[in-house]
Structure formats: C-alpha cells, structure tokens
Design a protein around this motif. Sequence first.
Motif, PDB file in Angstrom:
ATOM      1  N   ARG A  31     -38.207  -2.156 -18.139  1.00  0.00           N
ATOM      2  CA  ARG A  31     -38.460  -2.304 -16.697  1.00  0.00           C
ATOM      3  C   ARG A  31     -38.095  -3.717 -16.233  1.00  0.00           C
ATOM      4  O   ARG A  31     -37.541  -3.890 -15.147  1.00  0.00           O
ATOM      5  N   ILE A  34     -34.460  -3.846 -15.645  1.00  0.00           N
ATOM      6  CA  ILE A  34     -34.093  -3.188 -14.391  1.00  0.00           C
ATOM      7  C   ILE A  34     -34.258  -4.147 -13.219  1.00  0.00           C
ATOM      8  O   ILE A  34     -33.358  -4.316 -12.389  1.00  0.00           O
ATOM      9  N   PHE A 260     -31.111   3.622 -14.262  1.00  0.00           N
ATOM     10  CA  PHE A 260     -32.579   3.612 -14.260  1.00  0.00           C
ATOM     11  C   PHE A 260     -33.103   4.785 -15.077  1.00  0.00           C
ATOM     12  O   PHE A 260     -32.516   5.876 -15.080  1.00  0.00           O
ATOM     13  N   THR A 264     -38.804   5.305 -13.622  1.00  0.00           N
ATOM     14  CA  THR A 264     -38.774   4.094 -12.802  1.00  0.00           C
ATOM     15  C   THR A 264     -39.316   4.389 -11.404  1.00  0.00           C
ATOM     16  O   THR A 264     -38.916   5.359 -10.761  1.00  0.00           O
ATOM     17  N   SER A 269     -39.768  -0.744  -7.113  1.00  0.00           N
ATOM     18  CA  SER A 269     -38.639  -1.573  -7.548  1.00  0.00           C
ATOM     19  C   SER A 269     -37.901  -2.156  -6.352  1.00  0.00           C
ATOM     20  O   SER A 269     -37.500  -3.327  -6.366  1.00  0.00           O
TER      21      SER A 269
END
Length: 472
Positions: A31, A34, A260, A264, A269
């Motif tokens: 994560r 990302i 992703f 996610t 995000s």
Amino acid sequence: MWLPHFFCTFAPINQHNIIMATKERASFGSRLGIILATAGSAVGLGNVWRFPTMAGENGGGAFILCYILCVLLLGVPCMLGEFVIGRRAQANAARAYHTLAGRGPWRFIGYFGVFTGFLIASYYCVVSGWCLQYVYASVAGQVSGSPDYVTSYFNDFVSNPWKPVVWLVLFFLISHFVVVRGVEKGIERASKLMMPLLFILLVTIAVASCLLPGASRGFRFLFSPDFSKVDGNVLLGALGQAFYSLSLGMGCLCTYASYFSRDTHLAKSAYQIAGIDTLIAILAGLMIFPAVFSVGGDVGAGPSLVFITLPNVFSQAFSSVPWLGQIIALLFYLLLSVAALTSLISLHEVCTAFFHEEFHLSRAKAATIVTSLCCVLGIFCSLSFYDADTLSLFGKSLFDLFDFATGQIFLPLGGFLTCLFLGWFVPKHIISDEITNQGTLSGRFVGLFIFSLRFFCPACILLIFLHQMGAL
C-alpha cells in the motif's frame, strides 16, 4: 432526459469486456508503494515550479485557498474516476477505456490519453534536463553572480544547440532504467527512495528560507489571503493548476491504478495522494517566497522564477556565507530534478505499458521504443530554442506548441470526456463495485460522486478550457 439518452446511444457496453482480467499482471507490492508511486506521478515540476509561479502571480494566500478548494471539488473526483477505469480494466490506459466502452467511440479517449502523455514526456524532458544542468552548475559555482550574469547564463544555455540535448537524453535514460525494471522492482522501489528524499529536501530548504531576515513577509503573503484579489481569472487559474498538478487526463493515474490490488481503497487513496500533492506544493511556496521577500525579489516573476530569479535570491540571501548559498542552490535543483523524474517515470510508463500490451513486446523493447521516440521529439523541442524560426508551427516554437497543445487543449479535453464517459455511459453498478470494493466498503457517497462526474466536473473543466482559449 435527452442528455443521458444522447450519451448512452453511442454503443452499448459489452459486458464481456468488463470481466476482470485473469491474466497474470504486474502490480504494486504494498500500500505504501501505491501511495508513493502514484503521488510521485502527480508531484513534479507542476508543484515545485508552476504552483509557486501561479501563487506569486495571483495573490499568494487567496490563490492557495482557491487551489485547495479546486483540488477537493474537482481534482479528487477526477482522480477517483481514473482509478475506477484503470483498476476495473486492469490494462494500459488505451485498452482500459476500450475494455469498458466496447467498440463505441468512447474507446478513443484512452488512446488520446496515451498520445497526450507521449507528447508531454517529449517536451517535459527538456525542462528536466535543465534541472540537471543547474545541479552541475551549482556544484561548479556557475549560477552565482549579478542578475545580468544569471539571466545571460540561462539564455545562453537553453539556446545552445547541444548542451541541453545531452542533459535531456541523460535524464530520459534514467527514467528508462527505472521503467525497464518493472512495476514493483523499478517504479515502486524508485518511488520509495525518491519521494522521502523529495520531502526531506523540501523541508530542509524551506527551513533555511524561513530563517532568513524578513522572511515573515513571505509567510504573510502565503497565509494571509487578500480576497480582494480573487476574481474569475484567479479561480480559473486555480482550477487549471489543480488539473495540471494532479496529472489528470494524461493516462498516468489510469495506468498506475491498473496495478492496484483489488483491496485498495480507491477513495482513501485519492484523498491521500491529493493531500501529499497539495502539501508539497505549499512547502514549495514556503521554500521560495520567504527567500524572495528576504532579498526584495519579484514574487510575480512568472516562469523565470526558478531559473533566473532564484539563483539571484540564493546568491543575495547568503552573501555573507557564499558556500551556504551554493549548497542551498544545489539542494534546490536536486529537488527539482527528483520531482521531474518522478513525473517523467509515470509518463514513460503510460507509453511503455501501451506498447508492451498492445503490440506484445517485451517491457525492455517497449521502453526502448518510447525512449527513442521521445528523445527524438525532445531534441527537436530543445533545438527550437536555438532556431525558433525553423522549428516552429502556427507561430509558436515547437516547445511552446507542445506545451500549449497538451496543457491548454488536450488535458482539459481528455478530463472532460472522461467525466462524461464515467458519468453517463459506464453503468452505475461498475462504479459502485470499484469504489466499495465489491460491497465491502461504504457506498453512501457513490451517488454524489456520479452527480459530480455528470455535472459539476465537466462544467468546471469546460470553464478552464474556455478561459485558456481566451473565450472568457
């Protein structure tokens, strides 16, 4: 209503095309990866160069408040929309739209995004190369001196027929090396290194700038908004900067979202990435304006602020300790280079993923094609500073034409069409499934999100476009 009927009559969605891809596909490994990689895509010269320029020309604090409002109301929904398309399709930007649109004309939005990213990469590497030159020049002590000398230095460099070319090719080769190594081992690993470095450099220079005599005037300029300066031009300028800064409409966010994982949290995000992007832009203001006010410089110097005004600022602000001014200048241009690289990597990946997947090439071959083509176009853009009469079209140098066409036409148009595509054409249940992760997250804001894509975001983008074309 005639409007939804109009947008839905182009072509029915092919339900077969929206089934999740089963083919093994690269993805980010964590994560944190990302967030840092996608934030790196958004964070670039738009934050460290263009944002202070826009704030300086439009009243400082008042512009910043307008910008933050635009990021929340326009930037986040558009970013989330690109995330939905990219993760749903699990494909490069061109194929992602094709997957959702079937054989209808909407599929060409993706190809348009890849083309836009390609053109931006081709001239973006020119300015990125300038940053590397100034890193070298700061080490060699070549950018300190009288204002006339600094101005002459910049003009002589950009109009040189070969020096900028060497730096732009070198810069593109660095991004090539990262992209060839893949998503997790290349882009994610580089982002985990560069984004913390970017933040550390920003904070270091901002602290040094804020400790200068008279820096308090820079604080007031940034954080004491004068709403008398807010007019239609400031609002539309803030909208345009939000769009530019978040890398909307150029395929980057859609491509990264295709990497992703299925768990996610897309909305979270989007807000986190927009928050990081905005924080870095404000830190860039703290880095620049206190120093400029400290020496009585011109905060509204425009695009020349970074390469002409700031060398003079560093030289004057640290005149009693010249070596410290040299170090600050070095750190600043190193910062610019890192910011430019994170964005260029994402632009490179947009095009590489397209060639890799659409033409079934290896990643290395696809990246080599992109690097070669972009470097050739970049060289011509750079040479347009040397011979603007020959390398010009429609009354603009090649560099200015690429900048104008992508920033003022292609990006707003791509974002506008994406909003209409998602808001009016893609079935609501697809959008809801992606935002709620197949119903495992709350979906209470999905209706508001779709309303924003249908009405609010297209209206704002249309205003940006009309303003930039001089119609407002």
